[in-house]
Design an enzyme around this catalytic site. Sequence first.
Site, PDB file in Angstrom:
ATOM      1  CG  PHE A 138      -1.850   1.257   1.134  1.00  0.00           C
ATOM      2  CD1 PHE A 138      -3.016   1.220   0.365  1.00  0.00           C
ATOM      3  CD2 PHE A 138      -1.518   2.445   1.760  1.00  0.00           C
ATOM      4  CE1 PHE A 138      -3.829   2.342   0.241  1.00  0.00           C
ATOM      5  CE2 PHE A 138      -2.335   3.573   1.638  1.00  0.00           C
ATOM      6  CZ  PHE A 138      -3.492   3.516   0.877  1.00  0.00           C
ATOM      7  CG  ASP A 223       5.647   4.002   1.804  1.00  0.00           C
ATOM      8  OD1 ASP A 223       5.628   4.775   2.791  1.00  0.00           O
ATOM      9  OD2 ASP A 223       4.689   3.875   1.021  1.00  0.00           O
ATOM     10  CE  LYS A 252      -1.157   6.966   6.648  1.00  0.00           C
ATOM     11  NZ  LYS A 252      -0.759   5.852   5.814  1.00  0.00           N
TER      12      LYS A 252
HETATM   13  C1  LIG Z   1      -0.957   5.984   4.315  1.00  0.00           C
HETATM   14  C2  LIG Z   1       0.154   5.488   3.482  1.00  0.00           C
HETATM   15  C3  LIG Z   1       0.510   6.120   2.274  1.00  0.00           C
HETATM   16  C4  LIG Z   1      -0.307   7.230   1.654  1.00  0.00           C
HETATM   17  O1  LIG Z   1      -0.382   8.371   2.433  1.00  0.00           O
HETATM   18  P1  LIG Z   1      -1.530   9.463   2.145  1.00  0.00           P
HETATM   19  O2  LIG Z   1      -1.161  10.616   3.021  1.00  0.00           O
HETATM   20  O3  LIG Z   1      -2.840   8.843   2.494  1.00  0.00           O
HETATM   21  O4  LIG Z   1      -1.441   9.789   0.696  1.00  0.00           O
HETATM   22  C5  LIG Z   1       1.627   5.658   1.600  1.00  0.00           C
HETATM   23  N1  LIG Z   1       2.344   4.629   2.076  1.00  0.00           N
HETATM   24  C6  LIG Z   1       2.034   3.999   3.231  1.00  0.00           C
HETATM   25  C7  LIG Z   1       2.886   2.874   3.708  1.00  0.00           C
HETATM   26  C8  LIG Z   1       0.928   4.393   3.954  1.00  0.00           C
HETATM   27  O5  LIG Z   1       0.587   3.738   5.076  1.00  0.00           O
END
Ligand SMILES: *Cc1c(COP(=O)(O)O)cnc(C)c1O
Length: 406
Positions: A138, A223, A252
Amino acid sequence: MGDMIALEKRYGATNYAPLPVVLARGEGVWLWDDQGRRYLDMLSAYSAVSFGYGHPRLLAALNEQAARLAVTSRAFYSDRLPPFLARLCEITGMDRALPMSTGAEGVETAIKCARKWAYVVKKVPEGRARIICCEGNFHGRTSTIVGFSSEAQYRDQFGPYSDGFVRVPFGDAAALEAAITPETAAFLVEPIQGEAGIIVPPEGYLTQCARICRERNVLLIVDEVQTGLGRTGKLLACHHEGVKPDGIILGKALGGGLLPVSAFCAREEVMGVFRPGDHGSTFGGNALGAAVGLAALDVLVDERLSERAATMGAYLLGRLRTIASPVVTAVRGKGLLIGVELDPARVGARQFVETLLKHGVLSKDTHGTVARFAPPLVVDREQLDWGVERIRDALREYGPVYERAA
Ligand SMILES: *Cc1c(COP(=O)(O)O)cnc(C)c1O
């Protein structure tokens, strides 16, 4: 309460199905609904609220900076962005940082940077660069990113998809190695897959990936949007294995639970491929976001929240593992990022989090069978004990609950 839900249902797009609670106020780890009922937040807005609600230092940074200067665009320098960039590099061990707003924008930035690096530095023929990612990944919701998702609901009917992505099983370093070709620009991976259901890879996985990427001249891009900034018990989840990637995506919690702030941080050789005008964002790196992001990084370090996540996470994991219930089939996670797998024959995860809501705990289901528990990192033992008792109460509605020896 019903009024607000009805109003949102009438005028909002139907891309969300929120739990039936109307939140009106937050303080620390607690949230209150519009009827004054209190809940323990065990979701933290998917890790965006790691510092809890209304943290005084973050609020002060927000309010002071909002009154002084907020958005100017990056047509000019500001007196807030440079210290934020410097701190980001210090904390991540990277050489340069590129600020954006959302996590998905940070991922898009990493993708563009990796591709350009492949053409400029690795000399991959133009238009041929490939990025390897994982099954169950994700990385956000843009049209490019959902194109390489393996999750039908995220991906289906949003095509045509962007070319140039290959998927390998998560947790399998040999599969990564086998998938690399001379055209591979990067391997993009989450240290722990959050949305996939808090999937922790085998120990040594990231170390092996780092070695393979180094040997094959492939960028390792991690990520850490969800796992970063203390969540798993280290500043970055890749620090558990002492891995130094070529690029790191943060988001985040970087916005202190107040604003969208994200960043792509990378080594000199990687970020160095960007020329003025190559990439940008109107709000990325704005003075307000930079001031709050810097304050968030300072709070993280000053309050030793990574260590706290390690201690409290081990405590919560231990407490959850003492729950013997036919409903619970597995409890896993690292730090304060924990997933509880439920037997779908007994209760669906969505129904279970609705039951939890009734008992005063906010959580969210993922993948139909997992309830996730990721409270703000400022949570204490007493609050976790309270939460665990409520989780037991909720489980008791679906079967007997016993205490297992710790
Ligand atoms: C939440 C998330 C994203 C995307 O972040 P947004 O601010 O919602 O665009 C990307 N990578 C990971 C691992 C995430 O948990």
